[in-house]
Design an enzyme around this catalytic site. Sequence first.
Site, PDB file in Angstrom:
ATOM      1  CG  ASP A  54      -2.021   1.093   1.345  1.00 59.58           C
ATOM      2  OD1 ASP A  54      -2.262   1.736   0.338  1.00 59.58           O
ATOM      3  OD2 ASP A  54      -2.053   1.628   2.365  1.00 59.58           O
TER       4      ASP A  54
ATOM      5  CD  GLU B 230      -4.670   1.848  -2.795  1.00 55.25           C
ATOM      6  OE1 GLU B 230      -4.451   1.141  -1.789  1.00 55.25           O
ATOM      7  OE2 GLU B 230      -4.788   3.042  -3.071  1.00 55.25           O
TER       8      GLU B 230
ATOM      9  CG  ASP C  24      -0.986   3.053   5.868  1.00 55.05           C
ATOM     10  OD1 ASP C  24      -1.141   3.826   5.026  1.00 55.05           O
ATOM     11  OD2 ASP C  24      -0.957   3.468   7.137  1.00 55.05           O
TER      12      ASP C  24
END
Lengths: 176, 176
Positions: A7, A68, A141
Amino acid sequence: MRVLGVDPGLTRCGVGVVDGVPGRPLRMAGVGVVRTPADADIGHRLVLIERGIEAWLDEYAPQAVAVERVFSQHNVRTVMGTAQASAVAMLCASRRGLPVHLHTPSEVKAAVTGSGRADKAQVGAMVTRLLRLDAPPKPADAADALALAICHIWRGTATNRLQQAVARVRTQEPST
Amino acid sequence: MRVLGVDPGLTRCGVGVVDGVPGRPLRMAGVGVVRTPADADIGHRLVLIERGIEAWLDEYAPQAVAVERVFSQHNVRTVMGTAQASAVAMLCASRRGLPVHLHTPSEVKAAVTGSGRADKAQVGAMVTRLLRLDAPPKPADAADALALAICHIWRGTATNRLQQAVARVRTQEPST
């Protein structure tokens, strides 16, 4: 299959490693955050992210990396840093010949909760359940990185099956 | 002082090396473009940009690297790729301990043409004149990279002088 989920972020880059195949219980191999000081210059921060990601790749030797997908219409103030951190993660993986896959936040949420509009708490709760953890990983996260890895294990295999099915039809090979 | 200017982009990354100090004629040491195929996956493209930038750093050994500062409000379709390419350039420079400086497009245009709103042709014409070239470097990304390096040589020194002046005042050292 072992997947490293990332992430991306300049200040906090969530990282999570998940082992699994669809239809079997998943296992968390590791989770954490690569941090860089907000007052360091951008070049130095990217070097720290590179070192952090390399350390995770060295230690866990994943077979694929899921990152991501960053959209420019998201939070404009932080999107550039997110794009830059994601570039470093993709660079580290591709340099080793590891396949890199991008998943949108909605795809990840839909994969782990059934809804593309789930909130952070819901994602954290499902990651905790799916990986049979005692508590949701923190910060968010880190949980998101695990969710990315789970999403990839499930979606990646579905995509592979679809590709195989398409390839079978195209080559006129009988379906098994 | 030798500066490598980088006009970041995934498809074309302009690179230009300029030697010089303010008040003396500038000299172009090299100019070119690092290209990556549009149909390659993003991770592989970032690896190709890394190799390209590393080759320029090896060959020209600049003392500083100037990269165009990317704004998220620019062309939304290409801004993510530009941010990612710039991240790789900054990473390569910082990894070697080279100072990285960001300049906005307006700063670069103002430095070489006197106007922050100059067009590409004007920037190309001034780069050609300042470096005493026979023709404007092509493509425009290559000319922009040279303009970045020139901007950095001129602005960087001005900034250094200002910092030195501030430091003198702070330490009560008499101005020379």
